[in-house]
Design a protein around this motif. Structure first.
Motif, PDB file in Angstrom:
ATOM      1  N   ASP A  41     -12.178 -13.336  46.549  1.00 11.92           N
ATOM      2  CA  ASP A  41     -11.891 -12.153  45.730  1.00 11.92           C
ATOM      3  C   ASP A  41     -10.385 -11.921  45.609  1.00 11.92           C
ATOM      4  O   ASP A  41      -9.891 -11.525  44.539  1.00 11.92           O
ATOM      5  CB  ASP A  41     -12.570 -10.926  46.334  1.00 11.92           C
ATOM      6  CG  ASP A  41     -14.094 -11.011  46.256  1.00 11.92           C
ATOM      7  OD1 ASP A  41     -14.597 -11.880  45.522  1.00 11.92           O
ATOM      8  OD2 ASP A  41     -14.759 -10.222  46.957  1.00 11.92           O
ATOM      9  N   SER A  81      -8.356 -12.330  42.017  1.00 12.40           N
ATOM     10  CA  SER A  81      -7.614 -11.181  41.497  1.00 12.40           C
ATOM     11  C   SER A  81      -6.181 -11.527  41.146  1.00 12.40           C
ATOM     12  O   SER A  81      -5.629 -11.015  40.160  1.00 12.40           O
ATOM     13  CB  SER A  81      -7.649 -10.050  42.528  1.00 12.40           C
ATOM     14  OG  SER A  81      -6.844  -8.962  42.126  1.00 12.40           O
ATOM     15  N   HIS A  82      -5.549 -12.441  41.931  1.00 14.34           N
ATOM     16  CA  HIS A  82      -4.112 -12.669  41.770  1.00 14.34           C
ATOM     17  C   HIS A  82      -3.736 -14.011  41.145  1.00 14.34           C
ATOM     18  O   HIS A  82      -2.560 -14.229  40.814  1.00 14.34           O
ATOM     19  CB  HIS A  82      -3.424 -12.538  43.130  1.00 14.34           C
ATOM     20  CG  HIS A  82      -3.495 -11.154  43.691  1.00 14.34           C
ATOM     21  ND1 HIS A  82      -4.444 -10.775  44.610  1.00 14.34           N
ATOM     22  CD2 HIS A  82      -2.752 -10.050  43.455  1.00 14.34           C
ATOM     23  CE1 HIS A  82      -4.274  -9.494  44.912  1.00 14.34           C
ATOM     24  NE2 HIS A  82      -3.265  -9.036  44.221  1.00 14.34           N
TER      25      HIS A  82
END
Length: 220
Positions: free
Chosen positions: A207, A211-212
């Motif tokens: 996750d 996200s990044h």
């Protein structure tokens, strides 16, 4: 999924690496293994498989040559040579930025044990190339003053029953200046050998990286 075993020249060393690139990869995660481990670590490979399923490429690499590993087996010194390990991560990061399969991908680091300290030092040295860091049961304190220069969003994951390492991670978290988080996996010890513990690590890492590392990067 394309999988390749490579020998990557970094400075004066030729390092063995396993590169896995799923179709439509969203980013790539470079693994920095911990004390006495290697690219064949079953724990890191389990995490890497979960990342591959999430369309994230992975590179598992031996940061020491076979000759150096033989020396380290006797002395246990090179595994704590954070400057050496970080320098090799920097060299591998530069290679990923120009390699045809990975040049357009954002780069993340997944560091375990002492490898986490090396990953954070390398992230501080390549702030424009490293976009996320995850530490599993790591020793981020070994990054020392470099922690304050880390710009990459950093997730520190620790086992709930890994008392001394929890304290070290809280101290490192305080020193980090960018986006940061400490996640504690209840009931887990240092190696996350308990049922479902490594699954929790894999989910947290997946996750964080999704996200990044989701946006493409222009190849240089």
């Amino acid at each position: 999924m394309e999988r390749r075993t490579l020998r990557v020249r970094v400075r004066t060393a030729a390092l063995e690496a396993d590169l896995s690139v799923p179709g439509a990869a969203r980013g790539i995660v470079l693994f920095a293994h911990g004390s006495g481990s290697s690219r064949f670590s079953p724990r890191n490979r389990q995490v890497a498989e979960r990342l591959n399923e999430a369309k994230l490429a992975t590179m598992l690499v031996d940061l020491l040559t076979s000759d150096e590993e033989a020396i380290d087996d006797r002395t246990r010194e090179l595994r704590f040579d954070i400057a050496l390990l970080a320098d090799r991560l920097v060299g591998l990061t530069d290679w990923l930025r120009v390699h045809e399969q990975t040049a357009g991908l954002r780069v993340g680091y997944f560091g375990a044990s002492t490898g986490a300290g090396a990953a954070l030092v390398a992230a501080a040295q390549r702030p424009d190339s490293v976009d996320a860091v995850v530490s599993r049961g790591g020793r981020p304190d070994l990054a020392g003053p470099a922690l304050e220069r880390v710009r990459a969003p950093t997730l520190l994951i620790v086992g709930g029953n890994d008392g001394p390492v929890i304290d070290m991670n809280w101290q490192a978290l305080a020193a980090l200046r960018g986006e940061k988080r400490l996640s504690i996996v209840p009931g887990a010890t240092h190696l996350f050998e308990e049922p479902d513990a490594l699954g929790a690590v894999s989910s947290l890492a997946r996750d964080w990286f999704k996200s990044h590392l989701n946006q493409p990067r222009s190849a240089k």
